[in-house]
Design a protein around this motif. Sequence first.
Motif, PDB file in Angstrom:
ATOM      1  N   MET A   1       8.787  20.825  42.180  1.00 51.98           N
ATOM      2  CA  MET A   1      10.060  20.954  42.851  1.00 51.98           C
ATOM      3  C   MET A   1      10.057  22.270  43.620  1.00 51.98           C
ATOM      4  SD  MET A   1      13.817  20.450  41.178  1.00 51.98           S
ATOM      5  CE  MET A   1      13.982  18.704  41.393  1.00 51.98           C
ATOM      6  N   ASN A   2      10.463  22.216  44.867  1.00 49.98           N
ATOM      7  CA  ASN A   2      10.524  23.401  45.714  1.00 49.98           C
ATOM      8  C   ASN A   2      11.948  23.543  46.242  1.00 49.98           C
ATOM      9  OD1 ASN A   2       9.674  25.618  47.195  1.00 49.98           O
ATOM     10  ND2 ASN A   2       9.194  24.370  48.974  1.00 49.98           N
ATOM     11  N   LEU A   3      12.760  24.371  45.564  1.00 48.41           N
ATOM     12  CA  LEU A   3      14.164  24.514  45.914  1.00 48.41           C
ATOM     13  C   LEU A   3      14.373  25.538  47.016  1.00 48.41           C
ATOM     14  CD1 LEU A   3      15.835  24.435  42.392  1.00 48.41           C
ATOM     15  CD2 LEU A   3      15.549  22.560  44.027  1.00 48.41           C
ATOM     16  N   VAL A   4      15.212  25.164  48.004  1.00 44.45           N
ATOM     17  CA  VAL A   4      15.568  26.042  49.118  1.00 44.45           C
ATOM     18  C   VAL A   4      17.089  26.121  49.180  1.00 44.45           C
ATOM     19  CG1 VAL A   4      15.488  26.321  51.621  1.00 44.45           C
ATOM     20  CG2 VAL A   4      13.502  25.414  50.407  1.00 44.45           C
ATOM     21  N   ASN A   5      17.621  27.339  49.231  1.00 39.88           N
ATOM     22  CA  ASN A   5      19.064  27.539  49.332  1.00 39.88           C
ATOM     23  C   ASN A   5      19.537  27.023  50.692  1.00 39.88           C
ATOM     24  OD1 ASN A   5      21.714  28.407  49.340  1.00 39.88           O
ATOM     25  ND2 ASN A   5      21.223  30.569  49.071  1.00 39.88           N
ATOM     26  N   ILE A   6      20.441  26.049  50.692  1.00 34.27           N
ATOM     27  CA  ILE A   6      20.958  25.481  51.940  1.00 34.27           C
ATOM     28  C   ILE A   6      22.428  25.848  52.161  1.00 34.27           C
ATOM     29  CG2 ILE A   6      19.318  23.582  52.062  1.00 34.27           C
ATOM     30  CD1 ILE A   6      21.564  21.784  50.869  1.00 34.27           C
ATOM     31  N   THR A   7      22.954  26.751  51.341  1.00 32.53           N
ATOM     32  CA  THR A   7      24.343  27.146  51.465  1.00 32.53           C
ATOM     33  C   THR A   7      24.472  28.171  52.586  1.00 32.53           C
ATOM     34  OG1 THR A   7      24.451  26.922  49.070  1.00 32.53           O
ATOM     35  CG2 THR A   7      26.351  27.932  50.164  1.00 32.53           C
ATOM     36  N   PRO A   8      25.223  27.847  53.633  1.00 32.22           N
ATOM     37  CA  PRO A   8      25.381  28.799  54.733  1.00 32.22           C
ATOM     38  C   PRO A   8      26.262  29.978  54.314  1.00 32.22           C
ATOM     39  CG  PRO A   8      26.788  26.905  55.086  1.00 32.22           C
ATOM     40  CD  PRO A   8      25.955  26.604  53.869  1.00 32.22           C
ATOM     41  N   ILE A   9      26.128  31.079  55.009  1.00 32.21           N
ATOM     42  CA  ILE A   9      26.966  32.253  54.765  1.00 32.21           C
ATOM     43  C   ILE A   9      28.303  32.017  55.465  1.00 32.21           C
ATOM     44  CG2 ILE A   9      27.210  34.739  55.094  1.00 32.21           C
ATOM     45  CD1 ILE A   9      24.928  33.956  53.176  1.00 32.21           C
ATOM     46  N   MET A  10      29.361  31.840  54.688  1.00 27.56           N
ATOM     47  CA  MET A  10      30.681  31.581  55.239  1.00 27.56           C
ATOM     48  C   MET A  10      31.406  32.907  55.511  1.00 27.56           C
ATOM     49  SD  MET A  10      30.780  28.265  55.409  1.00 27.56           S
ATOM     50  CE  MET A  10      32.494  27.832  55.653  1.00 27.56           C
ATOM     51  N   THR A  11      32.158  32.956  56.605  1.00 25.86           N
ATOM     52  CA  THR A  11      32.956  34.143  56.947  1.00 25.86           C
ATOM     53  C   THR A  11      34.450  33.808  56.969  1.00 25.86           C
ATOM     54  OG1 THR A  11      32.605  33.700  59.299  1.00 25.86           O
ATOM     55  CG2 THR A  11      31.091  35.254  58.216  1.00 25.86           C
ATOM     56  N   SER A  12      34.783  32.542  56.797  1.00 31.43           N
ATOM     57  CA  SER A  12      36.154  32.067  56.593  1.00 31.43           C
ATOM     58  C   SER A  12      36.029  30.656  56.036  1.00 31.43           C
ATOM     59  CB  SER A  12      36.962  32.072  57.898  1.00 31.43           C
ATOM     60  OG  SER A  12      36.623  30.958  58.696  1.00 31.43           O
ATOM     61  N   ASP A  13      37.158  30.021  55.732  1.00 31.05           N
ATOM     62  CA  ASP A  13      37.098  28.665  55.184  1.00 31.05           C
ATOM     63  C   ASP A  13      36.515  27.660  56.167  1.00 31.05           C
ATOM     64  OD1 ASP A  13      38.119  29.450  52.744  1.00 31.05           O
ATOM     65  OD2 ASP A  13      40.146  28.727  53.126  1.00 31.05           O
ATOM     66  N   ASN A  14      36.482  27.989  57.466  1.00 29.91           N
ATOM     67  CA  ASN A  14      35.981  27.063  58.486  1.00 29.91           C
ATOM     68  C   ASN A  14      34.922  27.671  59.399  1.00 29.91           C
ATOM     69  OD1 ASN A  14      37.778  24.828  57.848  1.00 29.91           O
ATOM     70  ND2 ASN A  14      39.393  26.213  58.528  1.00 29.91           N
ATOM     71  N   THR A  15      34.334  28.776  59.006  1.00 24.04           N
ATOM     72  CA  THR A  15      33.349  29.463  59.851  1.00 24.04           C
ATOM     73  C   THR A  15      32.114  29.786  59.018  1.00 24.04           C
ATOM     74  OG1 THR A  15      35.184  30.488  61.020  1.00 24.04           O
ATOM     75  CG2 THR A  15      33.012  31.390  61.438  1.00 24.04           C
ATOM     76  N   PRO A  16      30.934  29.444  59.546  1.00 21.62           N
ATOM     77  CA  PRO A  16      30.625  28.863  60.850  1.00 21.62           C
ATOM     78  C   PRO A  16      30.822  27.343  60.833  1.00 21.62           C
ATOM     79  CG  PRO A  16      28.578  29.267  59.674  1.00 21.62           C
ATOM     80  CD  PRO A  16      29.696  29.779  58.794  1.00 21.62           C
ATOM     81  N   ALA A  17      31.152  26.804  61.996  1.00 20.38           N
ATOM     82  CA  ALA A  17      31.309  25.359  62.158  1.00 20.38           C
ATOM     83  C   ALA A  17      29.921  24.715  62.095  1.00 20.38           C
ATOM     84  CB  ALA A  17      31.979  25.068  63.497  1.00 20.38           C
ATOM     85  N   PRO A  18      29.783  23.553  61.588  1.00 22.05           N
ATOM     86  CA  PRO A  18      30.773  22.569  61.176  1.00 22.05           C
ATOM     87  C   PRO A  18      31.148  22.665  59.698  1.00 22.05           C
ATOM     88  CG  PRO A  18      28.635  21.542  61.024  1.00 22.05           C
ATOM     89  CD  PRO A  18      28.417  22.975  61.495  1.00 22.05           C
ATOM     90  N   TYR A  19      30.731  23.706  59.015  1.00 25.43           N
ATOM     91  CA  TYR A  19      30.966  23.849  57.584  1.00 25.43           C
ATOM     92  C   TYR A  19      32.421  24.212  57.302  1.00 25.43           C
ATOM     93  CZ  TYR A  19      25.931  24.388  58.040  1.00 25.43           C
ATOM     94  OH  TYR A  19      24.623  24.209  58.374  1.00 25.43           O
ATOM     95  N   SER A  20      32.889  23.774  56.123  1.00 28.50           N
ATOM     96  CA  SER A  20      34.224  24.159  55.679  1.00 28.50           C
ATOM     97  C   SER A  20      34.266  24.137  54.156  1.00 28.50           C
ATOM     98  CB  SER A  20      35.289  23.232  56.258  1.00 28.50           C
ATOM     99  OG  SER A  20      35.124  21.918  55.767  1.00 28.50           O
ATOM    100  N   CYS A  21      35.241  24.836  53.607  1.00 25.11           N
ATOM    101  CA  CYS A  21      35.425  24.861  52.162  1.00 25.11           C
ATOM    102  C   CYS A  21      36.900  25.057  51.851  1.00 25.11           C
ATOM    103  CB  CYS A  21      34.572  25.949  51.517  1.00 25.11           C
ATOM    104  SG  CYS A  21      34.949  27.626  52.052  1.00 25.11           S
ATOM    105  N   TYR A  22      37.294  24.649  50.657  1.00 27.65           N
ATOM    106  CA  TYR A  22      38.655  24.893  50.186  1.00 27.65           C
ATOM    107  C   TYR A  22      38.645  24.846  48.664  1.00 27.65           C
ATOM    108  CZ  TYR A  22      39.034  19.746  49.878  1.00 27.65           C
ATOM    109  OH  TYR A  22      38.830  18.427  49.592  1.00 27.65           O
ATOM    110  N   ALA A  23      39.757  25.286  48.077  1.00 28.93           N
ATOM    111  CA  ALA A  23      39.845  25.363  46.623  1.00 28.93           C
ATOM    112  C   ALA A  23      41.173  24.791  46.142  1.00 28.93           C
ATOM    113  CB  ALA A  23      39.710  26.817  46.174  1.00 28.93           C
ATOM    114  N   SER A  24      41.224  24.511  44.849  1.00 25.94           N
ATOM    115  CA  SER A  24      42.444  23.991  44.237  1.00 25.94           C
ATOM    116  C   SER A  24      43.583  25.000  44.334  1.00 25.94           C
ATOM    117  CB  SER A  24      42.189  23.626  42.777  1.00 25.94           C
ATOM    118  OG  SER A  24      41.638  24.742  42.087  1.00 25.94           O
TER     119      SER A  24
END
Length: 183
Positions: A1-24
Amino acid sequence: MNLVNITPIMTSDNTPAPYSCYASSVWSGHPAWKAFDGDDTYSSYWHVVSGGSGYLVFDFGSPTSVAAFNLYNVAYAGSYDPYSIEVYGSHDGENFELIQVFTKGNEALTKDSIFYFDKQVKYRAYKFDMITRGSYLAIQELRMFEDTDQTIKISNKIKDKVLKTILNNSLIQKYVIPYAEEE
């Protein structure tokens, strides 16, 4: 198994596009994107308003394979760490289905562990629903990994079925070379 971090560096809940995140829920100054900003210092983390449970959702904007994830917990290790994580996937960013549940009995799930999915998953959005034994839930970083290893992986059930099929196939048995004894 060769794991690569694919989580982008977020600077806001919607930046950089097209990524987004939110919480409960979000405690003032500790929004959802802080769990995906690449900063695992004491001052940068997501924190629920109150209570020992909550969830984070990360949307890649398109179907993305995730093989594993890990957590970086806040400095108050133990009291805010989750002990149970239910991971859900969504193809549309709205309707989620359970992928897998991760628990370690009474132990906290910490950055020392990488949590592997039992099967290959590919969804547009991932929801991490967490419960802590403490009074609050907080996560410094949540990182998702892709497996770039192209080795063919076959489950034991499939291996057994293929082997039984080969052994039961009379054509193959017909051409088995008999054991030759030494003179």
